[in-house]
Design a protein around this motif. Sequence first.
Motif, PDB file in Angstrom:
ATOM      1  N   ARG A 233     -27.292  60.747 -60.205  1.00  0.00           N
ATOM      2  CA  ARG A 233     -28.565  61.455 -60.333  1.00  0.00           C
ATOM      3  C   ARG A 233     -29.384  61.330 -59.044  1.00  0.00           C
ATOM      4  O   ARG A 233     -29.988  62.303 -58.583  1.00  0.00           O
ATOM      5  CB  ARG A 233     -29.359  60.894 -61.515  1.00  0.00           C
ATOM      6  CG  ARG A 233     -30.576  61.752 -61.898  1.00  0.00           C
ATOM      7  CD  ARG A 233     -31.364  61.129 -63.039  1.00  0.00           C
ATOM      8  NE  ARG A 233     -30.509  60.853 -64.187  1.00  0.00           N
ATOM      9  CZ  ARG A 233     -30.260  59.638 -64.655  1.00  0.00           C
ATOM     10  NH1 ARG A 233     -30.801  58.575 -64.073  1.00  0.00           N
ATOM     11  NH2 ARG A 233     -29.479  59.461 -65.706  1.00  0.00           N
ATOM     12  N   ALA A 234     -29.373  60.139 -58.465  1.00  0.00           N
ATOM     13  CA  ALA A 234     -30.115  59.920 -57.219  1.00  0.00           C
ATOM     14  C   ALA A 234     -29.535  60.760 -56.083  1.00  0.00           C
ATOM     15  O   ALA A 234     -30.278  61.328 -55.272  1.00  0.00           O
ATOM     16  CB  ALA A 234     -30.078  58.441 -56.844  1.00  0.00           C
ATOM     17  N   ILE A 235     -28.208  60.857 -56.043  1.00  0.00           N
ATOM     18  CA  ILE A 235     -27.556  61.665 -55.005  1.00  0.00           C
ATOM     19  C   ILE A 235     -27.890  63.142 -55.187  1.00  0.00           C
ATOM     20  O   ILE A 235     -28.181  63.856 -54.221  1.00  0.00           O
ATOM     21  CB  ILE A 235     -26.028  61.443 -55.031  1.00  0.00           C
ATOM     22  CG1 ILE A 235     -25.697  60.011 -54.596  1.00  0.00           C
ATOM     23  CG2 ILE A 235     -25.321  62.448 -54.125  1.00  0.00           C
ATOM     24  CD1 ILE A 235     -24.235  59.643 -54.732  1.00  0.00           C
ATOM     25  N   MET A 236     -27.861  63.606 -56.436  1.00  0.00           N
ATOM     26  CA  MET A 236     -28.183  65.014 -56.711  1.00  0.00           C
ATOM     27  C   MET A 236     -29.633  65.326 -56.368  1.00  0.00           C
ATOM     28  O   MET A 236     -29.938  66.386 -55.807  1.00  0.00           O
ATOM     29  CB  MET A 236     -27.899  65.330 -58.182  1.00  0.00           C
ATOM     30  CG  MET A 236     -26.422  65.347 -58.538  1.00  0.00           C
ATOM     31  SD  MET A 236     -26.124  65.606 -60.306  1.00  0.00           S
ATOM     32  CE  MET A 236     -26.800  67.253 -60.526  1.00  0.00           C
ATOM     33  N   ASN A 237     -30.530  64.407 -56.686  1.00  0.00           N
ATOM     34  CA  ASN A 237     -31.943  64.607 -56.349  1.00  0.00           C
ATOM     35  C   ASN A 237     -32.143  64.664 -54.841  1.00  0.00           C
ATOM     36  O   ASN A 237     -32.927  65.471 -54.331  1.00  0.00           O
ATOM     37  CB  ASN A 237     -32.794  63.482 -56.939  1.00  0.00           C
ATOM     38  CG  ASN A 237     -32.911  63.567 -58.447  1.00  0.00           C
ATOM     39  OD1 ASN A 237     -32.681  64.623 -59.037  1.00  0.00           O
ATOM     40  ND2 ASN A 237     -33.249  62.463 -59.087  1.00  0.00           N
ATOM     41  N   TYR A 238     -31.415  63.808 -54.142  1.00  0.00           N
ATOM     42  CA  TYR A 238     -31.516  63.801 -52.679  1.00  0.00           C
ATOM     43  C   TYR A 238     -30.987  65.117 -52.104  1.00  0.00           C
ATOM     44  O   TYR A 238     -31.587  65.694 -51.190  1.00  0.00           O
ATOM     45  CB  TYR A 238     -30.731  62.631 -52.098  1.00  0.00           C
ATOM     46  CG  TYR A 238     -30.645  62.663 -50.593  1.00  0.00           C
ATOM     47  CD1 TYR A 238     -31.729  62.275 -49.811  1.00  0.00           C
ATOM     48  CD2 TYR A 238     -29.487  63.097 -49.955  1.00  0.00           C
ATOM     49  CE1 TYR A 238     -31.661  62.318 -48.432  1.00  0.00           C
ATOM     50  CE2 TYR A 238     -29.410  63.145 -48.578  1.00  0.00           C
ATOM     51  CZ  TYR A 238     -30.497  62.754 -47.823  1.00  0.00           C
ATOM     52  OH  TYR A 238     -30.418  62.811 -46.453  1.00  0.00           O
ATOM     53  N   ALA A 239     -29.855  65.589 -52.653  1.00  0.00           N
ATOM     54  CA  ALA A 239     -29.284  66.855 -52.183  1.00  0.00           C
ATOM     55  C   ALA A 239     -30.251  68.007 -52.424  1.00  0.00           C
ATOM     56  O   ALA A 239     -30.418  68.891 -51.575  1.00  0.00           O
ATOM     57  CB  ALA A 239     -27.953  67.116 -52.882  1.00  0.00           C
ATOM     58  N   SER A 240     -30.899  67.976 -53.591  1.00  0.00           N
ATOM     59  CA  SER A 240     -31.876  69.018 -53.914  1.00  0.00           C
ATOM     60  C   SER A 240     -33.054  68.982 -52.946  1.00  0.00           C
ATOM     61  O   SER A 240     -33.515  70.022 -52.466  1.00  0.00           O
ATOM     62  CB  SER A 240     -32.369  68.829 -55.350  1.00  0.00           C
ATOM     63  OG  SER A 240     -33.390  69.748 -55.660  1.00  0.00           O
ATOM     64  N   ARG A 241     -33.530  67.779 -52.648  1.00  0.00           N
ATOM     65  CA  ARG A 241     -34.638  67.642 -51.694  1.00  0.00           C
ATOM     66  C   ARG A 241     -34.233  68.109 -50.305  1.00  0.00           C
ATOM     67  O   ARG A 241     -35.034  68.696 -49.579  1.00  0.00           O
ATOM     68  CB  ARG A 241     -35.107  66.186 -51.628  1.00  0.00           C
ATOM     69  CG  ARG A 241     -35.946  65.741 -52.792  1.00  0.00           C
ATOM     70  CD  ARG A 241     -36.685  64.449 -52.479  1.00  0.00           C
ATOM     71  NE  ARG A 241     -35.795  63.414 -52.000  1.00  0.00           N
ATOM     72  CZ  ARG A 241     -35.094  62.610 -52.785  1.00  0.00           C
ATOM     73  NH1 ARG A 241     -35.173  62.745 -54.100  1.00  0.00           N
ATOM     74  NH2 ARG A 241     -34.317  61.675 -52.280  1.00  0.00           N
ATOM     75  N   SER A 242     -32.984  67.847 -49.940  1.00  0.00           N
ATOM     76  CA  SER A 242     -32.507  68.264 -48.618  1.00  0.00           C
ATOM     77  C   SER A 242     -32.524  69.776 -48.484  1.00  0.00           C
ATOM     78  O   SER A 242     -32.903  70.315 -47.444  1.00  0.00           O
ATOM     79  CB  SER A 242     -31.089  67.730 -48.377  1.00  0.00           C
ATOM     80  OG  SER A 242     -31.080  66.323 -48.352  1.00  0.00           O
ATOM     81  N   VAL A 243     -32.115  70.466 -49.562  1.00  0.00           N
ATOM     82  CA  VAL A 243     -32.137  71.932 -49.553  1.00  0.00           C
ATOM     83  C   VAL A 243     -33.576  72.432 -49.435  1.00  0.00           C
ATOM     84  O   VAL A 243     -33.878  73.349 -48.658  1.00  0.00           O
ATOM     85  CB  VAL A 243     -31.470  72.493 -50.829  1.00  0.00           C
ATOM     86  CG1 VAL A 243     -31.679  74.001 -50.924  1.00  0.00           C
ATOM     87  CG2 VAL A 243     -29.983  72.156 -50.842  1.00  0.00           C
ATOM     88  N   LYS A 244     -34.460  71.818 -50.216  1.00  0.00           N
ATOM     89  CA  LYS A 244     -35.872  72.213 -50.164  1.00  0.00           C
ATOM     90  C   LYS A 244     -36.470  71.947 -48.783  1.00  0.00           C
ATOM     91  O   LYS A 244     -37.253  72.752 -48.269  1.00  0.00           O
ATOM     92  CB  LYS A 244     -36.670  71.452 -51.229  1.00  0.00           C
ATOM     93  CG  LYS A 244     -36.349  71.872 -52.656  1.00  0.00           C
ATOM     94  CD  LYS A 244     -37.138  71.041 -53.658  1.00  0.00           C
ATOM     95  CE  LYS A 244     -36.795  71.432 -55.089  1.00  0.00           C
ATOM     96  NZ  LYS A 244     -37.511  70.590 -56.084  1.00  0.00           N
ATOM     97  N   GLU A 245     -36.083  70.818 -48.196  1.00  0.00           N
ATOM     98  CA  GLU A 245     -36.615  70.470 -46.874  1.00  0.00           C
ATOM     99  C   GLU A 245     -36.169  71.486 -45.824  1.00  0.00           C
ATOM    100  O   GLU A 245     -36.957  71.884 -44.958  1.00  0.00           O
ATOM    101  CB  GLU A 245     -36.152  69.069 -46.478  1.00  0.00           C
ATOM    102  CG  GLU A 245     -36.722  68.603 -45.150  1.00  0.00           C
ATOM    103  CD  GLU A 245     -36.351  67.170 -44.821  1.00  0.00           C
ATOM    104  OE1 GLU A 245     -36.461  66.801 -43.638  1.00  0.00           O
ATOM    105  OE2 GLU A 245     -35.958  66.427 -45.739  1.00  0.00           O
ATOM    106  N   LYS A 246     -34.916  71.908 -45.900  1.00  0.00           N
ATOM    107  CA  LYS A 246     -34.427  72.914 -44.953  1.00  0.00           C
ATOM    108  C   LYS A 246     -35.189  74.222 -45.111  1.00  0.00           C
ATOM    109  O   LYS A 246     -35.539  74.880 -44.121  1.00  0.00           O
ATOM    110  CB  LYS A 246     -32.927  73.150 -45.173  1.00  0.00           C
ATOM    111  CG  LYS A 246     -32.046  72.012 -44.689  1.00  0.00           C
ATOM    112  CD  LYS A 246     -30.577  72.307 -44.947  1.00  0.00           C
ATOM    113  CE  LYS A 246     -29.702  71.143 -44.490  1.00  0.00           C
ATOM    114  NZ  LYS A 246     -28.261  71.395 -44.776  1.00  0.00           N
TER     115      LYS A 246
END
Length: 317
Positions: A233-246
């Motif tokens: 879950r933490a990895i998925m949340n981080y991946a989601s944030r990375s997409v949003k950050e880009k």
Amino acid sequence: MDNNSLGDPLYFLYAIQRSPYGFNLKWKHVKPLISYMFGKEVFENLKNDQVINTYNDENILEIINIPDIKYNIPDAEKEILFHKFIDFVSGNKLISGIMKIMYLDRKIAQFIIDILNQNPDKTMDDLVEASAFPIVNLPDFYYSKAFADYCKPYIENFNLDMKDILKYLGREWFVKLVIILREGTFNNNSFSKSMENNCHEFISGVREIIENDYLAEIIVNLDLFLSDRSVNRAIMNYASRSVKEKFIKRFYDWLSIANDIMVGLEFVIGSIFFLPSEKQYSTLGVYLFIIGSTQLLIRPMINIARRIHIFFLHKKI
């Protein structure tokens, strides 16, 4: 004194000097280790034998006349030295933790040492610790019985307790490290990406989990750790944030570009309106200059807004 009688200290000093982890270490950083291993008088003996020019604290560690030095020593003697080295560093939680990681996975350990060596805020204690890194990474040490005898009892008793680890899943630096462990990308690219945004937090965090042996426990039980729901879950949340950050970065980049284009057009058109043949539009030209000047102030505001947006995005962990 014959160079052969200095084989033991030369073996250690040369290992430190030729290692990338020993680059630019000063004598004051290696003296605690070498003094413990061979006695304080060894430095003067080395100087008298013209093996070193100086051992002043502020001078860089440097051995001269290397081709003439017979620093290679028997394996049995190396084992004795490595036991003594372990006695010296075993009380240091960081070095002890790195040795266990080195025993489990050499690539990960080297990656971790690279992280620690990139610390821009190294203290004197950090640099003294760094003098042990070249020995820990030495192939002779890695394959020694002394090293295995030290690490095995710890490794055999490691038991991953997710309660100890869960508190770190809310920290971005830890999730980045977990992703690196999962992907096995222990290189400069993954290192630089993991360090972005907050170098100090990443280094201090990695140091903390090494000193508590949490990282070694994770490596021993990596498959079990990566299969945990909380970790995924933490990895998925981080991946989601990375997409949003880009997306956020691109949005503000294009906004800044559009603003700059408008500023340029406003000043060009405003300048044209001040030509002698266009005097009737000079007042409009003044207004365009005012608008353009205002937009010059907007440019840094766009950058500030982008940083604030990303800051709050990273806070949502």
